[in-house]
Design a protein around this motif. Structure first.
Motif, PDB file in Angstrom:
ATOM      1  N   MET A  61      62.135  10.113  31.950  1.00 31.94           N
ATOM      2  CA  MET A  61      61.176  10.333  33.098  1.00 31.94           C
ATOM      3  C   MET A  61      60.271  11.742  32.878  1.00 31.94           C
ATOM      4  O   MET A  61      60.752  12.561  32.661  1.00 31.94           O
ATOM      5  CB  MET A  61      61.947  10.733  34.345  1.00 31.94           C
ATOM      6  CG  MET A  61      61.455  10.898  35.873  1.00 31.94           C
ATOM      7  SD  MET A  61      60.803   9.198  36.383  1.00 31.94           S
ATOM      8  CE  MET A  61      59.269   9.745  37.254  1.00 31.94           C
ATOM      9  N   THR A 101      66.915  14.323  39.492  1.00 37.55           N
ATOM     10  CA  THR A 101      65.928  13.268  39.061  1.00 37.55           C
ATOM     11  C   THR A 101      66.629  12.127  38.677  1.00 37.55           C
ATOM     12  O   THR A 101      66.126  11.124  38.844  1.00 37.55           O
ATOM     13  CB  THR A 101      65.199  13.931  38.076  1.00 37.55           C
ATOM     14  OG1 THR A 101      64.768  15.284  38.365  1.00 37.55           O
ATOM     15  CG2 THR A 101      63.958  13.090  37.576  1.00 37.55           C
ATOM     16  N   CYS A 115      66.037   8.180  39.909  1.00 40.74           N
ATOM     17  CA  CYS A 115      65.859   6.932  39.062  1.00 40.74           C
ATOM     18  C   CYS A 115      66.738   5.859  39.366  1.00 40.74           C
ATOM     19  O   CYS A 115      66.414   4.684  39.286  1.00 40.74           O
ATOM     20  CB  CYS A 115      65.831   7.296  37.639  1.00 40.74           C
ATOM     21  SG  CYS A 115      64.607   8.374  36.853  1.00 40.74           S
ATOM     22  N   TYR A 138      62.262   7.055  42.148  1.00 40.82           N
ATOM     23  CA  TYR A 138      61.462   7.326  40.905  1.00 40.82           C
ATOM     24  C   TYR A 138      61.434   6.049  40.074  1.00 40.82           C
ATOM     25  O   TYR A 138      62.633   5.365  40.036  1.00 40.82           O
ATOM     26  CB  TYR A 138      61.968   8.424  40.097  1.00 40.82           C
ATOM     27  CG  TYR A 138      61.563   9.633  40.705  1.00 40.82           C
ATOM     28  CD1 TYR A 138      60.931   9.880  41.810  1.00 40.82           C
ATOM     29  CD2 TYR A 138      62.545  10.654  40.332  1.00 40.82           C
ATOM     30  CE1 TYR A 138      60.675  11.126  42.330  1.00 40.82           C
ATOM     31  CE2 TYR A 138      62.218  12.093  40.917  1.00 40.82           C
ATOM     32  CZ  TYR A 138      61.547  11.983  42.019  1.00 40.82           C
ATOM     33  OH  TYR A 138      61.333  13.616  42.671  1.00 40.82           O
TER      34      TYR A 138
END
Lengths: 305, 270, 570
Positions: B13, B46, B50, B55
């Motif tokens: 990412m 994060t 995902c 994301y």
């Protein structure tokens, strides 16, 4: 060709007006992410403030001398606007600083309606359009085939000069730095010894000075004012601020000139003519909000949680 | 070995110029608990984002039971991945029961017309959803407070309510983001028991946590994330014994860790 | 200070009673065009026992009695009494000052003294202050076990009492549209007193008990409510004037409830909402067979209304579609821009569909079994006023809209809307398809507004762009916010207040929008949940005192009148 040039000139003048209002929107949004819906009303009260100075403060002799009358009106209009803006900030917005986001917007709407009605009811004769003195040189300028009223040219020049001064101030001065810091992160700014309240008040005041000056010049240019000029021109100014990327000073000015040009060109070249120029601007506003909310010239929107 | 329930393959990412995750892979077998640990800013949340479609990974894939997950959080939830949030995010002015019912949303089928007319099948579905929601509230130990507003619950109960809400989506995989943050030892123990009971329902669990002791006594597998990269993975014993983990996680200042990591990386990758 | 609570209340109550008995004005206030209607004649004579003075005496006595009688939750009861007394006293004192010739009218002039008003205001303030010193207590809950028929009976009595209270409030002063200069203070006095009554009932748990009962017997309550609404033309409101007013309230209430779906449930601020009502009105007008209509066809009203709803709904979906990309205040601006486009376009008579500044006039009257909706009607020997059929039609409309709102709110969809309002990201993470649902909210709201618009056009027999300007959107928004976001009674109460007050306060009608603007600001500041809070939002009140000691308090006169009613928010 003559018509085109004339419309472009008119558009630039109108853009200059809108820029002075749009700067207030964009600065307040930049600092506290509030669409100060009532900013148009600050512009309107400025115009009425200038009118009040002319009618009730200036002696008849002074009314005739433009370099006495006009500065007095500009100062008077700006003072009225600043007072209105600061009262608004203190009593309507500050208590809601941490409220859900709809609350300040609804409040702004309320303030806007309230100020319109206040002026309409209590300013003598304001229930319909009030004549505004042309306190500037009345003879228009002729450049080639086009005619420009002196007051229009003045509006354009003042607007550009003030925008440049503002841009320099925000980028160069100590207070300007504090403003930018507060815009980015009020909490950290506070830790760094900046008083966010002071910065916010200053932002409102600067926006109000511009709007007040704009209001007086608008009256001088158009020759009459009514309590609703703020709503309409405020919407245009908001559209301009969004178009240029709300929060950006340069963007707001560019956006204002784009709006001014579109409005005046639409009067001639788009279907429907003058009756529909508003419609085109609002359609543009919607399109920008939907497809490019960061504005035509702005950077990508900051991600906010 | 059967295919893992949830599989992340080389997920990277990048935000602007910043690489938040770099080729992170993870395998979660059915009925297992996997822990994800790492220092602050290591990219754990994060990575969660995902996994849940919040994301879209810059590169790499996330697969649920062998199928690539869609890139939309709502659809990921529908597919069977549910989550909780690091900083509790309940619907504050909905009641406890309504919060869980909202979790049922994705398993309910009533469209606008049914919702408008409240016909018999609508009422059956609604009643079933309420029953299931009450069941889940009882399961996490919140049976008695269903009509309280969620914001009025004590902190630990809010965490449990978030878990109940996530369970209401009938997930195959449950992702818990710091489920014991800010809890005292008793509450932490209760949370551990709750997670075991969730596992016993056949739901696979991924847990992010700072509390390494909690993770090592809870999980079947542990992955260590440092600076957006997978440092070590394995059973708690393996991970606990790994000197790099001890260093990265407990020992040294970040700069040194980074330098060492780079050395390790260069040594490992051809 | 706690120890002072009781003495303060006693002194305050006694002063209120004495104040009510003293003369209020130093001269006779009947120099208006209706001297015989000078129902405030007691202003100048002492020992009056009617109208507002009666309310004050009752409230003062109530203050004394409640102070001594053992009572649970005394603080809320006495606060309600205090607010009511302060409202009545202030309204009448201010009216005498404003209308009766300045400060001398309530003090000393021409050798005459009249301190009744000032004494009552001070007494009420002391009483209220004393009430605030009482210890806080948990909210009283009463929930006796009763057989179902007893509960039905209580509900029936409660609703009928409510109907009577409303008709009495509206006709306080006994007028029907005559511009009697005393109507305003009479109405507001009654409103304050009625508000105090409801406030006391709320404080002792009665309103909660009844609303819980009506929740248990939902169908029965709806039937009774509809019956009450149908009974209105048979009461003292059964005249042309009130039929028109109540019908207008109904149309705007229906529209406000529709807006409440968008703003109150889904949390999407729509500043151009009235445009959908306009679209519905123009569609219906064009299909009504009016001479100025673009299409020379005449559809049956029901069909025309449905088409109007559908067209408005489609526009709702179009206007709502930016919600997929923009959020919050940007969306509000998109809707505002849409509203402005609608006004401009219809002002310019686009495609000949709107009649421009000529409007579409002379929309044919509806008729049912040969009776025109504007004709008067005789049922069972009772002569009903003209327009009564429109009134019934609008009752049906409001009932329909309430049905839609209530059912959607208590469903999977409604929960998802509220979740979006509370935290959109989490709603998505929980599997809610937020985009679709937000568009659905816009569509539903727009459809309801379109239906209301169709009825509106027929009721007025004309459809003009002028009725759908921005300030109407503001008024509707104010109705929703004043009444309480996310609730039906809130939207109805808000619409009623916003459309009745200007009628009752004609001499202030010029100040209508001024007041609305101020109201938006004040409500957002002090009571963002509105008069009737949503169950979901009510808990916010518990720890937040509404009547804070703000600087702004001094400038507001109007909300004091509403303060009594405010306590009724249950």
């Amino acid at each position: 060709m003559g018509t085109l040039l004339q419309q472009i000139a008119n558009g630039l003048i109108f853009g200059g007006l809108i820029a002075m209002v749009a700067l207030g929107y964009t600065m307040v949004y930049g600092i506290i992410q509030l669409i100060n819906f009532a900013h148009g009303e600050i512009f309107m009260t400025g115009a009425f403030g200038g009118l009040a100075v002319y009618s009730w403060v200036l002696p008849p002799a002074a009314q005739q001398i433009w370099y006495v009358a006009l500065p007095a009106m500009l100062v008077g209009g700006a003072i009225v606007s600043v007072v209105v803006a600061l009262l608004m900030e203190r009593f309507a917005y500050r208590p809601l600083r941490n409220a859900p986001r709809l609350a300040p917007l609804i409040t702004a709407l309320g303030v806007s309606v309230f100020l319109q009605e206040l002026v309409r009811i209590f300013f003598p004769g304001a229930s319909s359009a009030v004549p505004f003195p042309n306190a500037f040189i009345t003879a228009p300028l002729h450049i080639g085939s086009i005619t420009i009223p002196a007051s229009g040219l003045l509006m354009l020049i003042v607007s550009v000069v003030l925008s440049i001064v503002l841009e320099t101030y925000v980028n160069g001065s100590r207070m300007g730095r504090a403003m930018r810091a507060t815009a980015q992160d009020p909490d950290t700014a506070r830790l760094m010894g900046i008083n966010p309240d002071r910065v916010i008040v200053l932002t409102f005041a600067i926006g109000a000075v511009l709007a007040g000056v704009g209001g007086v010049l608008y009256g001088t240019y158009i020759h009459n004012v009514d309590p609703y000029i703020g709503f309409q021109n405020g919407l245009f100014a908001f559209a301009a601020a969004v178009l240029g990327g709300i929060g950006s000073i340069r963007g707001a000015v560019i956006g204002a000139f784009v709006i001014g040009l579109i409005k005046n060109l639409a009067d001639i070249y788009l279907p429907g003519g003058t009756a529909y120029d508003y419609v085109w601007i609002f359609i543009l506003l919607i399109a920008v909000l939907v497809f490019r909310p960061q504005g035509l010239f702005g950077e990508a929107e900051r991600v906010r949680a | 070995m059967s295919t893992p329930v949830l599989q992340a393959r080389d997920v990277s990412m990048v935000f602007g110029g910043l690489t938040a995750l770099k080729n992170v892979s993870l395998n979660l077998d059915e009925g297992k608990i996997v822990g994800l640990i790492g220092p602050n800013g290591a990219g754990k949340t994060t990575f969660f984002n995902c996994l849940t479609g919040l994301y879209t990974p810059t590169t790499g894939q996330v697969l649920l039971k062998g199928a690539v997950l869609p890139g939309d959080p709502a659809e990921v939830t529908a597919a069977g991945v549910a989550r909780t949030f690091q900083n509790i995010r309940l619907f504050p002015s909905m009641t406890v029961l309504e919060n869980v019912l909202l979790g049922r949303h994705v398993r309910m089928r009533q469209g606008p017309l049914a919702s408008l007319f409240h016909g018999p099948s609508f009422r059956r579905g609604e009643a079933a959803a309420r029953d299931r929601a009450r069941e889940l509230l009882a399961f996490v130990g919140l049976g008695k407070v269903e009509d309280e507003l969620s914001r009025n619950l004590p902190y630990g109960d809010q965490r449990r309510l978030e878990i109940a809400r996530a369970l209401a989506t009938d997930p195959a995989v449950l992702l818990l983001d710091e489920p014991t943050a800010g809890m005292n030892p008793q509450e932490t123990e209760a949370a551990r028991q709750l997670i075991f009971r969730i596992r016993d329902l056949g739901i696979s669990v991924v847990v992010i946590e700072h509390d390494t002791k909690f993770i090592f006594t809870l999980c079947d597998q542990v992955s260590v994330l440092v600076q957006g990269e997978l440092l070590v993975e394995g059973t708690p014993d393996v991970v606990r014994g790994d000197p790099r983990v001890v260093e990265a996680y407990l020992g040294k200042p970040p700069e040194e860790v980074e330098a060492e990591l780079q050395a390790v990386q260069e040594g490992e990758t051809p | 200070m706690k120890a002072m609570a009781r003495p303060l209340i006693i002194v305050g109550s006694i002063v209120v009673i004495i104040g009510a008995l003293l003369p209020w004005a130093t001269f006779v206030l009947n120099d208006g065009p209706y001297p015989d209607k000078a129902t405030l004649e007691f202003f100048d004579a002492p020992f009056g026992l009617s109208s507002f003075r009666l309310y004050l005496e009752i409230l003062g006595l109530a203050g004394l009695v409640f102070c001594f009688v053992p009572l649970r939750d005394k603080i809320r009861v006495l606060k309600a009494v205090g607010w009511g007394a302060l409202g009545v006293a202030l309204i009448n004192t201010l009216f005498i000052i404003g209308d009766g010739g300045g400060f001398g009218a309530v003090t000393v002039a021409d050798g005459v003294t009249a301190f009744g008003g000032i004494a009552a205001v001070i007494g009420a303030a002391v009483l209220l202050y004393g009430a605030f010193q009482l210890p806080a207590e948990p909210k009283v809950v009463i929930n006796p076990k009763l057989p179902f028929w007893a509960e039905w009976l209580i509900l029936l009595v409660a609703f009928v009492a409510l109907l009577l209270l409303i008709t009495e409030t509206l006709t306080a002063g006994g007028h029907s549209g005559v511009s009697d200069p005393y109507i305003g203070p009479l109405f507001l006095s009654y409103l304050s007193a009625a508000g105090a009554l409801l406030g006391v009932l709320w404080a002792v748990g009665v309103t909660k008990w009844i609303s819980d009962m009506s929740e248990r017997h939902r169908i029965f309550s709806i039937v009774v409510l509809v019956a009450c609404a149908v009974a209105v033309p048979f009461t003292s409101l059964g005249n042309d004037y009130w039929m028109t007013i109540t019908a207008n309230i109904g149309v705007y209430a229906a529209t406000a409830i529709g807006l409440n779906i968008v703003v109150g449930l889904a949390g999407l601020l729509d500043l151009g909402y009235v445009a959908f009502m306009g679209i519905g009105a123009f569609v219906a007008a064009n299909l009504s067979g009016a001479v100025a209509a673009e299409f020379g066809i005449r559809l049956p009203f029901l069909l025309a209304a449905i088409v109007a709803g559908i067209v408005a709904g489609l526009f709702g979906a179009i206007v709502g579609s930016p919600t997929l990309r923009v959020r919050g205040d940007y969306l509000a601006i998109v809707t505002l821009a849409f509203g402005e486009i609608f006004v401009r376009v219809s002002q310019n008579n686009i495609g000949g569909l709107t009649g421009g500044s000529n409007a579409i006039p002379n929309i044919p009257d509806l008729s049912l079994f040969g009776t025109g909706f504007n004709d008067s009607l005789t049922i069972g020997g009772v002569q009903l006023p003209s327009g009564v059929l429109y009134y019934f039609l609008i009752v049906v409309l409001v009932a329909l809209v309430m049905f839609v709102f209530g059912n959607l709110k208590n469903s999977r969809i409604g929960r998802a809307w509220i979740a979006i309002r509370e935290d959109e990201d989490v709603a998505r993470a929980m599997g809610v398809k937020t985009g679709k649902l937000k568009i659905l909210a816009f569509m539903t709201g727009a459809t309801l507004a379109g239906l209301a618009g169709a009825v509106f056009a027929h009721k007025l027999a004309t459809a003009s762009y002028d009725s759908f300007q921005f300030n109407q959107s503001v008024t509707l928004l104010a109705a929703v916010i004043l009444g309480g976001m996310g609730t039906i009674p809130g939207a109805v109460l808000g619409a009623a207040l916003l459309f009745v007050l200007p009628e009752e306060l004609r001499q202030f009608s010029d100040y209508r929008l001024l007041f609305f603007g101020l109201a938006l600001v004040v409500i957002m500041r002090f009571r963002p949940q509105g008069l009737i809070a949503d169950r979901h939002r009510r808990a916010e009140l518990a720890d937040q005192d509404v009547t804070g000691e703000s600087l702004d308090d001094t400038v507001i006169k109007e909300p004091v009148a509403v303060a009594g009613a405010k306590e009724a928010g249950a």
